[in-house]
Enzyme design. Structure first.
Site, PDB file in Angstrom:
ATOM      1  N   SER A  17       0.517  -1.246   0.371  1.00  0.00           N
ATOM      2  CA  SER A  17       0.207  -0.308   0.037  1.00  0.00           C
ATOM      3  C   SER A  17       1.196   1.362  -0.265  1.00  0.00           C
ATOM      4  O   SER A  17       2.289   1.121   0.083  1.00  0.00           O
ATOM      5  CB  SER A  17      -1.096   0.146   0.897  1.00  0.00           C
ATOM      6  OG  SER A  17      -0.096  -0.112   2.412  1.00  0.00           O
ATOM      7  N   LEU A  23      -2.615   9.961  -5.695  1.00  0.00           N
ATOM      8  CA  LEU A  23      -2.019  10.896  -6.762  1.00  0.00           C
ATOM      9  C   LEU A  23      -1.732  10.906  -7.820  1.00  0.00           C
ATOM     10  O   LEU A  23      -1.039  11.523  -8.675  1.00  0.00           O
ATOM     11  CB  LEU A  23      -0.420  10.525  -6.322  1.00  0.00           C
ATOM     12  CG  LEU A  23      -0.083  12.727  -4.189  1.00  0.00           C
ATOM     13  CD1 LEU A  23       1.039  12.458  -4.149  1.00  0.00           C
ATOM     14  CD2 LEU A  23      -0.844  13.412  -5.226  1.00  0.00           C
ATOM     15  N   ASP A 150      -5.452  -9.286  -2.053  1.00  0.00           N
ATOM     16  CA  ASP A 150      -6.452  -8.623  -0.840  1.00  0.00           C
ATOM     17  C   ASP A 150      -8.120  -9.307  -1.168  1.00  0.00           C
ATOM     18  O   ASP A 150      -8.821  -8.929  -1.920  1.00  0.00           O
ATOM     19  CB  ASP A 150      -6.924  -6.854   0.116  1.00  0.00           C
ATOM     20  CG  ASP A 150      -5.105  -6.517   0.028  1.00  0.00           C
ATOM     21  OD1 ASP A 150      -4.692  -7.089   0.090  1.00  0.00           O
ATOM     22  OD2 ASP A 150      -5.440  -5.190   0.050  1.00  0.00           O
ATOM     23  N   GLU A 152     -10.562  -8.504   0.848  1.00  0.00           N
ATOM     24  CA  GLU A 152     -11.907  -7.942   0.477  1.00  0.00           C
ATOM     25  C   GLU A 152     -11.944  -7.216  -0.871  1.00  0.00           C
ATOM     26  O   GLU A 152     -12.733  -6.515  -1.261  1.00  0.00           O
ATOM     27  CB  GLU A 152     -12.222  -6.996   1.846  1.00  0.00           C
ATOM     28  CG  GLU A 152     -10.251  -5.974   1.572  1.00  0.00           C
ATOM     29  CD  GLU A 152      -9.107  -6.711   2.616  1.00  0.00           C
ATOM     30  OE1 GLU A 152      -8.698  -5.643   2.920  1.00  0.00           O
ATOM     31  OE2 GLU A 152      -9.117  -7.745   3.073  1.00  0.00           O
ATOM     32  N   LYS A 192      10.892  -7.895 -10.354  1.00  0.00           N
ATOM     33  CA  LYS A 192       9.997  -9.191  -9.667  1.00  0.00           C
ATOM     34  C   LYS A 192       8.881  -8.982  -8.914  1.00  0.00           C
ATOM     35  O   LYS A 192       7.629  -9.274  -9.201  1.00  0.00           O
ATOM     36  CB  LYS A 192      10.947 -10.303  -9.058  1.00  0.00           C
ATOM     37  CG  LYS A 192      10.544 -11.443  -8.521  1.00  0.00           C
ATOM     38  CD  LYS A 192      10.477 -12.164  -9.860  1.00  0.00           C
ATOM     39  CE  LYS A 192      11.317 -12.814 -10.486  1.00  0.00           C
ATOM     40  NZ  LYS A 192      11.696 -13.056 -11.554  1.00  0.00           N
ATOM     41  N   GLN A 195       6.428  -8.326 -11.515  1.00  0.00           N
ATOM     42  CA  GLN A 195       5.643  -9.148 -12.269  1.00  0.00           C
ATOM     43  C   GLN A 195       5.452  -9.773 -11.857  1.00  0.00           C
ATOM     44  O   GLN A 195       3.553 -11.013 -12.221  1.00  0.00           O
ATOM     45  CB  GLN A 195       7.022 -10.288 -12.564  1.00  0.00           C
ATOM     46  CG  GLN A 195       8.062  -9.229 -13.790  1.00  0.00           C
ATOM     47  CD  GLN A 195       9.365 -10.252 -14.083  1.00  0.00           C
ATOM     48  OE1 GLN A 195       8.894 -11.649 -13.364  1.00  0.00           O
ATOM     49  NE2 GLN A 195      10.517  -9.662 -13.740  1.00  0.00           N
ATOM     50  N   ASP A 243       9.840   9.515  -7.411  1.00  0.00           N
ATOM     51  CA  ASP A 243       9.651   9.961  -6.598  1.00  0.00           C
ATOM     52  C   ASP A 243      10.132  11.036  -6.452  1.00  0.00           C
ATOM     53  O   ASP A 243      11.122  11.235  -7.150  1.00  0.00           O
ATOM     54  CB  ASP A 243      10.737   9.241  -5.260  1.00  0.00           C
ATOM     55  CG  ASP A 243      10.382   7.864  -4.620  1.00  0.00           C
ATOM     56  OD1 ASP A 243       9.312   6.704  -4.662  1.00  0.00           O
ATOM     57  OD2 ASP A 243      11.175   7.011  -4.176  1.00  0.00           O
ATOM     58  N   CYS A 380     -11.065  25.257  13.363  1.00  0.00           N
ATOM     59  CA  CYS A 380     -11.986  24.073  13.695  1.00  0.00           C
ATOM     60  C   CYS A 380     -12.178  24.305  15.426  1.00  0.00           C
ATOM     61  O   CYS A 380     -12.925  24.642  16.079  1.00  0.00           O
ATOM     62  CB  CYS A 380     -12.639  23.247  13.273  1.00  0.00           C
ATOM     63  SG  CYS A 380     -13.945  21.269  13.830  1.00  0.00           S
ATOM     64  N   GLN A 384     -12.877  26.531  18.906  1.00  0.00           N
ATOM     65  CA  GLN A 384     -13.479  26.947  20.577  1.00  0.00           C
ATOM     66  C   GLN A 384     -11.322  26.694  20.886  1.00  0.00           C
ATOM     67  O   GLN A 384     -12.372  26.731  22.317  1.00  0.00           O
ATOM     68  CB  GLN A 384     -14.056  24.698  20.069  1.00  0.00           C
ATOM     69  CG  GLN A 384     -14.761  24.277  18.927  1.00  0.00           C
ATOM     70  CD  GLN A 384     -15.328  23.494  18.429  1.00  0.00           C
ATOM     71  OE1 GLN A 384     -15.020  22.602  20.081  1.00  0.00           O
ATOM     72  NE2 GLN A 384     -15.517  22.962  17.750  1.00  0.00           N
ATOM     73  N   HIS A 506     -13.575  24.669   7.763  1.00  0.00           N
ATOM     74  CA  HIS A 506     -12.128  23.915   6.960  1.00  0.00           C
ATOM     75  C   HIS A 506     -11.773  24.678   5.983  1.00  0.00           C
ATOM     76  O   HIS A 506     -12.242  23.747   5.523  1.00  0.00           O
ATOM     77  CB  HIS A 506     -12.638  22.127   7.048  1.00  0.00           C
ATOM     78  CG  HIS A 506     -12.757  21.435   8.861  1.00  0.00           C
ATOM     79  ND1 HIS A 506     -11.450  20.710   9.306  1.00  0.00           N
ATOM     80  CD2 HIS A 506     -13.927  21.364   9.291  1.00  0.00           C
ATOM     81  CE1 HIS A 506     -12.117  20.556   9.917  1.00  0.00           C
ATOM     82  NE2 HIS A 506     -12.989  20.306  10.440  1.00  0.00           N
ATOM     83  N   GLU A 508      -9.396  24.757   3.694  1.00  0.00           N
ATOM     84  CA  GLU A 508      -8.604  23.751   3.434  1.00  0.00           C
ATOM     85  C   GLU A 508      -8.822  23.267   3.166  1.00  0.00           C
ATOM     86  O   GLU A 508      -8.534  22.652   1.867  1.00  0.00           O
ATOM     87  CB  GLU A 508      -7.618  23.266   4.667  1.00  0.00           C
ATOM     88  CG  GLU A 508      -7.810  22.217   5.417  1.00  0.00           C
ATOM     89  CD  GLU A 508      -8.705  22.205   6.685  1.00  0.00           C
ATOM     90  OE1 GLU A 508      -9.150  21.429   7.199  1.00  0.00           O
ATOM     91  OE2 GLU A 508      -9.305  23.587   7.213  1.00  0.00           O
TER      92      GLU A 508
END
Length: 535
Positions: A17, A23, A150, A152, A192, A195, A243, A380, A384, A506, A508
């Site tokens: 993962s 992205l 996986d 699921e 590998k 593959q 990267d 947020c 407060q 929010h 952002e």
């Protein structure tokens, strides 16, 4: 003239993962949008939660909130930041939501007494949701969460396998992302893992058309030829997903590798050449800043910065606009007993959060920002906490707190509204999505937005207590933004401070790399003007 058929790109990931499927999907969307296509996205998540709203940020990262109030996967934030697409409830589908729909249909007798099975009932429900998300666009990019293999993920992979037969071979492209590690001791790139990943994908009936190879360097042609040979794809379909220092470099890297050209040929789409000038300009600003500004982010999820993904990006967007490098220093509010660790910061930001952990550390940071005139931005929970700090140390309301933290506080300046009391279900019961706000002229908030009426996305339960608002106002807290009916406080600030502002929403979630959010832009400008930034 017939409207052209919608095209579909299905993105899968293998080996492990966190390879950057979100992205990559967003970047592909950006490139194809730059070619003139109307693009949208769908994230398929294999977990059984109905949505990520009740999941711990340490497990899942940020919960991204859409305009229509859906709590969704953080990848939807990438989609909105990289393209003009607006995400909503239909753009994130979980296994929990799919199974919930199927079971509800069975309970209502919609399957005519038949045996309900994964195939065709679950897979048909998944395909129905793909088609729903595709309405009105030229291209839908569907990212399948999890890793191939996986258990699921199997119903989702089966559904997208069937999809090519349903809509036609020329209308579907499968993009697979896998790891190509460099083994330093051998001095070699190893193919590998790719593959084996492709072998696993082909075992469920999907042969990838394009392979994105996640690696730390550009792949030499010999490696690409080997992957093409063993994975049965064209050589120009083996793409280096290298990267990068800035995520906003990804579209340019993928374009240089030819991914958009290959996909348009595979899908038989005639498009213009992409205009990527604004991406190049943005990257130039990111690579060559003229100044540096340090922001101390005081929160309790600092061990996993993905919890603040949209916040981080919104700060960077404002930095790009000012040709400044934003250096974010994450400060654990549970460990902050005195302001020494944040004394060098040009600005202090207290982000969203829930619960009582780390509250007093946030109060320490806010008091320091107020008394030492350091630019402060509370979002947020940060609003407060700012109200609580002001109530205690300026308004004379000793022991003031939120009833979320201290149900017995003598001055509940932050409290549940009557309609929130007694709720037993936690999922999707907060104030969620876009709500309108009216700004007071002559305030910092109005100056930033240059508008009296705005709408921003929310995700919270507790509000500034209407019964104590007058006490706070008399002591000097400016309520610069309220709901149209005047009942809810949306923005607070201090008039006698260089820049001290808290918002209940929010902002952002609406910041974009080419259009930073007005409040973040104003905050970074104030931080750049702070004396510490000029030392």
């Amino acid at each position: 003239m017939n409207e052209r058929a919608t095209k579909f790109i299905f993105v899968t990931g293998g080996v492990l993962s966190s390879l950057g499927k979100g992205l990559a999907s967003a970047s592909i969307g950006a490139l194809l949008e730059a070619r003139g296509l109307r693009v949208s996205f769908l994230k398929l998540d294999p977990y059984l939660n109905v949505d990520p709203g009740t999941m711990n940020p340490f497990q899942h990262g940020e919960v991204y909130v859409t305009e229509d109030g859906a709590e969704t996967d953080l990848d939807l934030g990438h989609y909105e930041r990289f393209t003009r697409a607006t995400m909503g409830r239909i753009n994130n589908v979980t296994a929990g939501r799919v199974y919930e729909a199927v079971i509800n249909k069975e309970r209502h007798g919609e399957y005519l007494g038949g045996t309900v099975q994964v195939i065709p009932h679950v897979t048909d429900e998944i395909k129905r949701r793909v088609l729903t998300a595709a309405a009105g666009v030229d291209l839908l990019i569907v990212e399948t969460g999890g890793t191939v293999g996986d258990i699921e993920s199997l119903p989702f992979l089966e559904a997208i396998r069937q999809f090519r037969a349903d809509v036609g071979r020329d209308n579907v492209c499968y993009v697979h992302i896998a790891l190509v590690p460099y083994v330093a001791t051998a001095g070699e790139l190893k193919t590998k893992p790719v593959q084996h990943s492709v072998k696993e994908l082909r075992a469920v009936g999907i042969s990838p058309d394009v392979i994105l190879c996640r690696t730390d360097r550009f792949l030499p042609r010999s490696v690409k030829q080997k992957i093409a040979l063993f994975c049965d794809v064209d050589e120009d379909a083996v793409i280096t997903a290298k990267d990068v220092e800035s995520i906003y470099e990804v579209p340019l890297i993928l374009h240089e590798e030819g991914v958009d050209e290959k996909i348009t040929r595979l899908l038989n789409i005639w498009t213009a050449r992409p205009n990527l000038e604004r991406w190049q300009t943005l990257l130039e600003a990111a690579r060559h800043p003229e100044r540096t500004v340090t922001i101390a982010m005081v929160g309790k999820y600092v061990d996993l910065t993905e919890s603040y993904k949209s916040l981080n990006e919104a700060l960077y967007h404002a930095g790009f606009a000012h040709r400044a490098r934003v250096q974010i220093e994450y400060v654990d509010s549970e460990k902050l007993a005195d302001p020494a660790p944040i004394a060098h910061a040009d600005g202090i930001l207290v982000p969203h959060g829930f619960g009582s952990r780390g509250v007093e550390g946030k109060i320490v940071a806010i008091r320091y920002a107020r008394e030492r005139r350091v630019p402060y931005f509370g979002i947020c929970y940060g609003l407060q906490m700012a109200v609580i700090e002001f109530a205690r140390h300026v308004a004379g309301l000793g022991g003031a707190n939120s009833t979320e933290v201290d149900p017995e506080t003598p001055y509940p300046v932050i409290d549940l509204l009557p309609e929130q009391r007694g709720l037993s279900e936690k999922g999707a019961t907060m104030r969620l999505g876009a709500y309108p706000c009216v700004l007071r002229k002559g305030t910092r908030a109005y100056e930033a937005y240059r508008s009296e009426r705005i709408a921003e996305r929310h995700r919270h339960r507790y509000e500034v207590n209407p019964e104590l608002r007058d006490d706070l106002s008399r002591a000097g807290l400016v309520l610069s933004g309220v709901s149209p009916d005047g009942r809810l406080v949306e923005v607070v600030e201090l008039a006698d401070h260089p820049w001290f502002l808290g918002c209940q929403f929010h902002p952002e979630f609406k910041s974009r790399p080419f259009q930073p959010h007005p409040l973040f832009d104003a905050f970074i400008r104030a931080a750049l003007e702070h004396p510490a930034s000029r030392r």
